[in-house]
Design a protein around this motif. Structure first.
Motif, PDB file in Angstrom:
ATOM      1  N   ILE A  38     -25.284  29.410 -99.467  1.00 40.65           N
ATOM      2  CA  ILE A  38     -24.099  28.637 -99.088  1.00 40.65           C
ATOM      3  C   ILE A  38     -24.252  27.171 -99.469  1.00 40.65           C
ATOM      4  N   ASN A  39     -25.456  26.652 -99.348  1.00 42.58           N
ATOM      5  CA  ASN A  39     -25.684  25.233 -99.614  1.00 42.58           C
ATOM      6  C   ASN A  39     -26.044  24.943-101.067  1.00 42.58           C
ATOM      7  N   VAL A  40     -26.040  25.981-101.934  1.00 42.57           N
ATOM      8  CA  VAL A  40     -26.339  25.787-103.355  1.00 42.57           C
ATOM      9  C   VAL A  40     -25.051  25.395-104.071  1.00 42.57           C
ATOM     10  N   SER A  41     -24.994  24.181-104.590  1.00 40.24           N
ATOM     11  CA  SER A  41     -23.771  23.681-105.232  1.00 40.24           C
ATOM     12  C   SER A  41     -23.686  24.057-106.709  1.00 40.24           C
ATOM     13  N   ASP A  42     -24.829  24.299-107.360  1.00 36.00           N
ATOM     14  CA  ASP A  42     -24.854  24.645-108.778  1.00 36.00           C
ATOM     15  C   ASP A  42     -24.416  26.101-108.952  1.00 36.00           C
ATOM     16  N   GLU A  43     -23.218  26.311-109.524  1.00 36.33           N
ATOM     17  CA  GLU A  43     -22.674  27.664-109.661  1.00 36.33           C
ATOM     18  C   GLU A  43     -23.527  28.531-110.580  1.00 36.33           C
ATOM     19  N   ASP A  44     -24.113  27.950-111.644  1.00 38.51           N
ATOM     20  CA  ASP A  44     -24.968  28.725-112.546  1.00 38.51           C
ATOM     21  C   ASP A  44     -26.209  29.226-111.814  1.00 38.51           C
ATOM     22  N   GLU A  45     -26.826  28.342-111.034  1.00 40.30           N
ATOM     23  CA  GLU A  45     -28.007  28.732-110.258  1.00 40.30           C
ATOM     24  C   GLU A  45     -27.656  29.829-109.259  1.00 40.30           C
ATOM     25  N   LYS A  46     -26.488  29.687-108.608  1.00 45.20           N
ATOM     26  CA  LYS A  46     -26.061  30.685-107.635  1.00 45.20           C
ATOM     27  C   LYS A  46     -25.833  32.046-108.306  1.00 45.20           C
ATOM     28  N   THR A  47     -25.195  32.052-109.489  1.00 52.58           N
ATOM     29  CA  THR A  47     -24.932  33.301-110.215  1.00 52.58           C
ATOM     30  C   THR A  47     -26.233  33.984-110.605  1.00 52.58           C
ATOM     31  N   ILE A  48     -27.196  33.205-111.098  1.00 51.61           N
ATOM     32  CA  ILE A  48     -28.492  33.778-111.506  1.00 51.61           C
ATOM     33  C   ILE A  48     -29.191  34.423-110.312  1.00 51.61           C
ATOM     34  N   LYS A  49     -29.166  33.758-109.161  1.00 50.44           N
ATOM     35  CA  LYS A  49     -29.856  34.293-107.984  1.00 50.44           C
ATOM     36  C   LYS A  49     -29.157  35.538-107.455  1.00 50.44           C
ATOM     37  N   ILE A  50     -27.836  35.547-107.496  1.00 52.27           N
ATOM     38  CA  ILE A  50     -27.107  36.733-107.025  1.00 52.27           C
ATOM     39  C   ILE A  50     -27.401  37.935-107.926  1.00 52.27           C
ATOM     40  N   GLU A  51     -27.445  37.703-109.253  1.00 57.11           N
ATOM     41  CA  GLU A  51     -27.765  38.795-110.171  1.00 57.11           C
ATOM     42  C   GLU A  51     -29.194  39.293-109.930  1.00 57.11           C
ATOM     43  N   ARG A  52     -30.107  38.372-109.652  1.00 62.29           N
ATOM     44  CA  ARG A  52     -31.480  38.786-109.365  1.00 62.29           C
ATOM     45  C   ARG A  52     -31.535  39.635-108.102  1.00 62.29           C
ATOM     46  N   PHE A  53     -30.754  39.233-107.090  1.00 65.97           N
ATOM     47  CA  PHE A  53     -30.723  39.992-105.847  1.00 65.97           C
ATOM     48  C   PHE A  53     -30.170  41.400-106.083  1.00 65.97           C
ATOM     49  N   LYS A  54     -29.107  41.507-106.905  1.00 66.51           N
ATOM     50  CA  LYS A  54     -28.520  42.824-107.186  1.00 66.51           C
ATOM     51  C   LYS A  54     -29.535  43.737-107.863  1.00 66.51           C
ATOM     52  N   LYS A  55     -30.208  43.209-108.909  1.00 66.63           N
ATOM     53  CA  LYS A  55     -31.186  44.030-109.630  1.00 66.63           C
ATOM     54  C   LYS A  55     -32.367  44.397-108.737  1.00 66.63           C
ATOM     55  N   ALA A  56     -32.801  43.438-107.904  1.00 67.55           N
ATOM     56  CA  ALA A  56     -33.915  43.721-106.999  1.00 67.55           C
ATOM     57  C   ALA A  56     -33.538  44.812-105.998  1.00 67.55           C
ATOM     58  N   SER A  57     -32.293  44.812-105.525  1.00 66.73           N
ATOM     59  CA  SER A  57     -31.843  45.820-104.563  1.00 66.73           C
ATOM     60  C   SER A  57     -31.841  47.214-105.191  1.00 66.73           C
ATOM     61  N   ILE A  58     -31.344  47.292-106.434  1.00 65.53           N
ATOM     62  CA  ILE A  58     -31.345  48.589-107.125  1.00 65.53           C
ATOM     63  C   ILE A  58     -32.776  49.024-107.401  1.00 65.53           C
ATOM     64  N   GLY A  59     -33.618  48.080-107.862  1.00 63.93           N
ATOM     65  CA  GLY A  59     -35.005  48.411-108.131  1.00 63.93           C
ATOM     66  C   GLY A  59     -35.757  48.848-106.884  1.00 63.93           C
ATOM     67  N   TYR A  60     -35.499  48.170-105.767  1.00 62.50           N
ATOM     68  CA  TYR A  60     -36.164  48.531-104.513  1.00 62.50           C
ATOM     69  C   TYR A  60     -35.775  49.941-104.076  1.00 62.50           C
ATOM     70  N   LYS A  61     -34.489  50.278-104.237  1.00 65.42           N
ATOM     71  CA  LYS A  61     -34.023  51.620-103.871  1.00 65.42           C
ATOM     72  C   LYS A  61     -34.738  52.682-104.709  1.00 65.42           C
ATOM     73  N   LYS A  62     -34.877  52.411-106.035  1.00 67.13           N
ATOM     74  CA  LYS A  62     -35.569  53.354-106.910  1.00 67.13           C
ATOM     75  C   LYS A  62     -37.044  53.452-106.538  1.00 67.13           C
ATOM     76  N   ALA A  63     -37.667  52.334-106.185  1.00 70.41           N
ATOM     77  CA  ALA A  63     -39.078  52.352-105.793  1.00 70.41           C
ATOM     78  C   ALA A  63     -39.282  53.171-104.522  1.00 70.41           C
ATOM     79  N   VAL A  64     -38.381  53.018-103.537  1.00 69.22           N
ATOM     80  CA  VAL A  64     -38.476  53.787-102.294  1.00 69.22           C
ATOM     81  C   VAL A  64     -38.333  55.271-102.580  1.00 69.22           C
ATOM     82  N   GLU A  65     -37.446  55.632-103.507  1.00 70.95           N
ATOM     83  CA  GLU A  65     -37.290  57.040-103.874  1.00 70.95           C
ATOM     84  C   GLU A  65     -38.577  57.585-104.487  1.00 70.95           C
ATOM     85  N   ASP A  66     -39.245  56.757-105.292  1.00 72.70           N
ATOM     86  CA  ASP A  66     -40.523  57.198-105.868  1.00 72.70           C
ATOM     87  C   ASP A  66     -41.556  57.454-104.778  1.00 72.70           C
ATOM     88  N   PHE A  67     -41.637  56.552-103.804  1.00 72.72           N
ATOM     89  CA  PHE A  67     -42.586  56.763-102.705  1.00 72.72           C
ATOM     90  C   PHE A  67     -42.232  58.024-101.918  1.00 72.72           C
TER      91      PHE A  67
END
Length: 339
Positions: A38-67
């Protein structure tokens, strides 16, 4: 997928534990979840972090399935990459029927192999146990939760944030939501996906709780004495009305009534009142006027403050405060006005 998404060391991929993967994902979520930006004013930085969060969430789900399936991370360099969806589809679509026939014949031509294959599959389920049916067949139904959140006038005056801890029915872990009443009013909607892949829609409706703050302060004894100036501040009771604009925005008009005496009616004056944000406000009283005083933008969310002056005539108690001689003088003056 999870190697890049969670920044794992591929050389030690089979040595990671479930708890280590969970902590890695949790750290990324704390840094990159949209609620944390919320306090991040740089829209590019915010977009990069949101995309990282999305990929990490999908990756984490796949990792849990492997376990769950193999007891460890079962990384393969040929695993599917969502970024290449158009190319992968074209390659897949180019395979002709002979490809599938040869694949089928190569695997299932031996009946003994077929038998052992199905025995292995059955024993896997018996050994590992069955998950909730939603795990194998995720539901497309969205479970809606309507929550009423009491708020005060003061909440709508500031940009202070509140962190809510919400317990949803049939969901093990609590859901944490950050809300700013002033910017999110009248309601806030958040999506949440639980561990069983069920999607929840959480709707937080903010309800103004118009309790009598004056009574609360009297019960507390008024606090410390900060000087005689506090005695001149009038504590008033507020009411409100909500105005719905065509643009979907909401304004809130506030209403108060103040008593004015005969002196204020004759010569006017300044009345100090306590505003909803606990500051003092000056109300200008014009002589010989009892019509409503409208103060622009001093309501809530861009609304107005409406002040109704109520003229209170002199009481017998106040009349008896002056001498008989002075009473006669006042009466004679009034007679001259009306005779």
């Amino acid at each position: 997928m999870y190697v890049d998404a969670l920044n794992l060391n591929i050389d030690n991929i089979d040595k990671y534990t479930r708890e280590e993967i969970k902590n890695i994902y949790k750290k990324i979520a704390l840094e990159c979840h949209p609620d944390k930006l919320i306090n991040v004013s740089d829209e590019d930085e915010k977009t990069i972090k949101i995309e990282r969060f999305k990929k990490a969430s999908i990756g984490y789900k796949k990792a849990v399935e492997d376990f769950d399936n193999y007891g460890k991370l079962n990384y393969s360099k040929t695993e599917y990459n969502f970024d290449n969806l158009p190319e992968d589809y074209e390659i897949y679509n180019s395979f002709d029927l002979n490809f599938w026939k040869n694949t089928y014949d190569g695997i299932f031509k031996d009946k003994e192999v077929i038998k052992n294959t199905f025995i292995d599959v059955a024993s896997y389920f018996f050994n590992k146990g069955f998950k909730n049916k939603n795990y194998y067949n995720p539901s497309t139904k969205i479970i809606k939760h309507n929550i009423n959140l009491p708020i005060t006038y003061c909440d709508l005056c500031t940009l202070n944030k509140r962190k809510l801890r919400i317990l949803l029915k049939n969901v093990k872990e609590p859901v944490y939501i950050t809300i700013c009443c002033k910017s999110d009013y009248p309601c806030l909607t958040r999506q949440y996906i639980d561990d069983d892949s069920m999607e929840h829609e959480i709707i937080i409706n903010m309800i103004i709780d118009n309790y009598d703050e004056e009574e609360d302060e009297e019960d507390e004894g008024g606090g410390e004495d900060e000087g005689s100036s506090n005695k001149d501040v009038q504590i008033v009771s507020y009411t409100h009305s909500i105005i719905n604009n065509n643009d979907g925005m909401h304004k809130i008009d506030l209403y108060i009534a103040i008593d004015i005496n005969i002196l204020e009616y004759l010569i006017g004056g300044i009345r100090k009142i306590k505003y909803v944000d606990n500051t003092c406000m000056d109300i200008t009283i014009e002589p010989f006027k009892t019509n409503d005083i409208i103060i622009k933008n001093k309501g809530l969310l861009g609304g107005n403050l409406n002040v109704k002056p109520i003229f209170k005539n002199i009481t017998l108690k106040d009349w008896n405060k002056i001498s008989e001689k002075k009473k006669d003088r006042v009466i004679n003056i009034i007679k001259k006005m009306y005779v």
